[in-house]
Motif scaffolding. Structure first.
Motif, mmCIF file in Angstrom:
data_model
loop_
_atom_site.group_PDB
_atom_site.id
_atom_site.type_symbol
_atom_site.label_atom_id
_atom_site.label_comp_id
_atom_site.label_asym_id
_atom_site.label_seq_id
_atom_site.Cartn_x
_atom_site.Cartn_y
_atom_site.Cartn_z
ATOM 1 N N LYS A 77 0.723 -1.229 0.035
ATOM 2 C CA LYS A 77 -0.104 0.055 -0.101
ATOM 3 C C LYS A 77 0.991 1.128 -0.141
ATOM 4 O O LYS A 77 0.448 2.351 -0.499
ATOM 5 C CB LYS A 77 -1.083 0.004 1.152
ATOM 6 N N ARG A 78 2.041 1.309 0.780
ATOM 7 C CA ARG A 78 2.782 2.427 0.679
ATOM 8 C C ARG A 78 3.470 2.470 -0.434
ATOM 9 O O ARG A 78 3.629 3.706 -1.152
ATOM 10 C CB ARG A 78 3.959 2.205 1.773
ATOM 11 N N LEU A 79 4.018 1.363 -1.144
ATOM 12 C CA LEU A 79 4.555 1.602 -2.617
ATOM 13 C C LEU A 79 3.610 2.047 -3.676
ATOM 14 O O LEU A 79 3.868 3.140 -4.332
ATOM 15 C CB LEU A 79 5.081 -0.060 -3.031
ATOM 16 N N ARG A 80 2.270 1.568 -3.476
ATOM 17 C CA ARG A 80 1.238 2.261 -4.457
ATOM 18 C C ARG A 80 1.049 3.804 -4.234
ATOM 19 O O ARG A 80 1.076 4.413 -5.128
ATOM 20 C CB ARG A 80 0.029 1.519 -4.123
ATOM 21 N N ALA A 81 1.087 4.184 -3.006
ATOM 22 C CA ALA A 81 0.992 5.493 -2.757
ATOM 23 C C ALA A 81 2.300 6.304 -3.241
ATOM 24 O O ALA A 81 1.934 7.517 -3.896
ATOM 25 C CB ALA A 81 0.758 6.126 -1.184
ATOM 26 N N LEU A 82 3.241 5.888 -3.170
ATOM 27 C CA LEU A 82 4.517 6.462 -3.392
ATOM 28 C C LEU A 82 4.741 6.566 -5.014
ATOM 29 O O LEU A 82 5.073 7.616 -5.462
ATOM 30 C CB LEU A 82 5.869 5.787 -2.676
ATOM 31 N N GLU A 83 4.307 5.490 -5.691
ATOM 32 C CA GLU A 83 4.439 5.458 -7.057
ATOM 33 C C GLU A 83 3.221 6.307 -7.723
ATOM 34 O O GLU A 83 3.598 6.971 -8.734
ATOM 35 C CB GLU A 83 4.287 4.052 -7.695
#
Ligand SMILES: C[S@@+](CC[C@H](N)C(=O)[O-])C[C@H]1O[C@@H](n2cnc3c(N)ncnc32)[C@H](O)[C@@H]1O
Length: 548
Positions: free
Chosen positions: A487-493
């Motif tokens: 979920k954090r990766l999704r937000a960062l990308e």
């Protein structure tokens, strides 16, 4: 294949036996958020924590790198690993000189064994086989056991890399750049494993120990023609794709790049966990005698009970940290880079020849190019394939077949008559071309479209993630650490894509206002309408038609 494991508490005995120098540190199991002076060995995994760190290196006394104490300078050396324990391309081939079984496997796989990764993966596989409970009584057949046979028993039982994600966890990657990388990696691993089987099932001990004995068909002949021989062999095989994924994951998450040994694995040094540049304490290096040392950085202090960490590379993109190491630092605030697939459209008549010249992976890299605390980070992009996609015969690109002196034929690419060496040369000539703004605009529009599509997929699949958030039963399908991290990766990308889209849209508008583009668009209008008659609405539609 079952693997043998030993408790980390027994590692000091192995360390002593193998002549590794240890000063002021111990190896221990850590919780996700190991705190200073915390040697409780807890392995908590609270919702605020990162994934479990497994084993790490902990200081047993206060030390200060490079500082004088009692008249002597503390060199900060914590671990010293002798050269013969380093696992590199060279040392694996060194082991093979006195181990005919290892030599035979390395020879059987050919070119692959002449790369550090290939040689090391095969070596690791043989060490696991040696001590596997599945192969008790057969370890004689596997060749010579050595220090690494025992050391492998201290490796983690599970490695949290995405190549081990469940189907549901892989679905969560939809819309992220990691999805492409993981799928490509899984396909490559399957291929490598099939090749390993093919190459070694003619070797007696491999057939017996790895591939299921008589059931493994040494000639690959399927006499009945029903495909059953292969299937039976695969079912009886002790060595599976999971084992291959395991050694690949070990290598990826523990490999270091040494000044003289190159890509290598070093026992005990590979127990050091990562922390970011601000908090990192130590680094590794090779000394003049070829030992690999773990050393406190100059001016860095550790206190007893504190974890000694190294940096795995602060500049690494978020997706790469997850891909290679299986975790994402809590402090990570920027995806840093997104690599997306992007190819020459199928309806381009020159696609095949263009691809023969573009050697780089077909894609676009969007990355943070500058950051300062005042304003939002700026983004830039880079793509080789885009320049081949943007120009055609009517612009000046040409391909021709030349007869070589030895009677062969050679394909040449030309830009306005000048022979092209490679993609970089094409891009250089395009930048100097009078139509550069027009070509650039085509590139910008194509890249913008690609980013918008990716952001759309990320947003749409984000709805699925919101649903999972609301539903406890669905959430139970995911490991909490993995779920939280993706979920954090999704937000960062999403943030990086958003910035990229904004920057590209601005660049498109600038280019549309350029005199070269206006003139070009004017020329595309029917003769009856002068350039000045073209309304801005019409111009924008033309751009869509011409540049997408
Ligand atoms: C070189 S090994 C370090 C030793 C490892 N912890 C072990 O148990 O053997 C790298 C692996 O340690 C874990 N790791 C290292 N630093 C971490 C961190 N800051 N947060 C979470 N996991 C970490 C990850 O699983 C990573 O793939």
């Amino acid at each position: 294949m079952k693997r043998a494991h030993l408790p980390i508490e027994t590692l000091p005995a192995w360390v002593k036996l193998n002549g590794i120098g240890v000063e002021s540190v111990v190896f221990g199991t850590l919780g996700a958020d190991h705190h200073e002076n915390d040697t409780s060995g807890s392995s908590s995994s609270s919702s605020s924590s990162n994934s479990n760190k497994g084993t790490g290196i902990i200081a047993t006394e206060d030390r200060a790198g490079g500082e004088s104490a009692l008249g002597a300078v503390d060199t900060g050396v914590l671990l010293k690993v002798p050269p013969d324990l380093i696992l590199s391309l060279e040392t694996v081939h060194g082991y093979a000189k006195s181990d005919g079984r290892l030599r035979a496997v390395l020879e059987a796989v050919g070119e692959f064994a002449r790369t550090p990764r290939g040689a090391i993966l095969i070596f690791l596989l043989m060490q696991i086989t040696h001590s596997s409970p599945d192969c008790t009584g057969q370890s004689q057949a596997v060749g010579v056991a050595g220090p690494w046979t025992e050391y492998m028993k201290y490796m983690p039982r599970e490695i949290p890399l995405p190549t081990f994600y469940s189907e549901a966890e892989l679905e969560l990657l939809r819309g992220t750049s990691l999805r492409l990388a993981v799928h490509a990696k899984l396909a490559a691993l399957e291929k490598e494993f099939a090749r390993l089987r093919e190459a070694t099932r003619g070797i007696d001990w491999c057939r017996e120990v790895w591939w299921g004995g008589e059931d493994a068909d040494p000639d690959g002949d399927d006499l009945e023609g029903d495909g059953d021989d292969d299937v039976a062999g695969e079912e009886a095989a002790r060595l599976t794709l999971e084992d291959w994924k395991y050694v690949d994951a070990l290598y990826r998450s523990r490999m270091v790049d040494l000044p003289t040994s190159g890509h290598a694995m070093v026992p005990c040094i590979d127990m050091a966990n990562h922390s970011s540049e601000e908090t990192v304490k130590a680094l590794y290096d090779e000394d003049a005698e070829g030992n690999v040392v773990l050393q406190l950085r100059y001016g860095k202090r550790v206190r007893a009970g504190e974890e000694v960490t190294i940096s795995y590379g602060d500049e690494k993109p978020a997706s790469e940290m997850i891909f290679s190491y299986g975790f994402l630092d809590r402090e990570t605030a920027d995806a840093k880079q997104v690599f997306l697939d992007l190819d020459i459209p199928d309806d381009d008549p020159l696609k095949v020849v263009k691809k023969a010249f573009c050697k780089e992976p077909p894609g676009v890299r969007v990355y943070t190019s500058a950051t300062d605390s005042e304003s939002a980070p700026t983004t830039a992009w880079e793509s080789s394939i885009i320049w081949w996609a943007c120009v055609n015969e009517e612009d000046g690109l040409d391909f021709t077949v030349l007869q070589t002196n030895d009677g062969g034929r050679e394909l040449k690419a030309l830009w306005k008559g000048a022979e092209l060496r490679d993609s970089a040369h094409l891009s250089e000539l395009l930048r100097a071309d009078p139509h550069w703004d027009i070509i650039q605009l085509r590139a910008v529009v194509l890249i913008l479209e690609r980013l918008e599509t990716q952001a759309w997929v990320l947003r749409e699949t984000g709805l699925m993630v919101s649903e999972i958030d609301e539903n406890e039963d669905m959430r139970a399908m995911f490991r909490p650490d993995v779920y939280d991290m993706i979920k954090r990766l999704r937000a960062l990308e999403m943030n990086l894509l958003g910035r990229g889209i904004e920057g590209l849209a601005m660049r498109r508008d600038e280019l549309m206002a350029s005199p070269a583009v206006s003139q070009y668009l004017g020329q595309q209008q029917p003769e009856t309408a002068g350039a000045e008659d073209v309304s801005s609405q019409q111009q924008s539609e033309d751009v869509e038609d011409d540049f997408s």
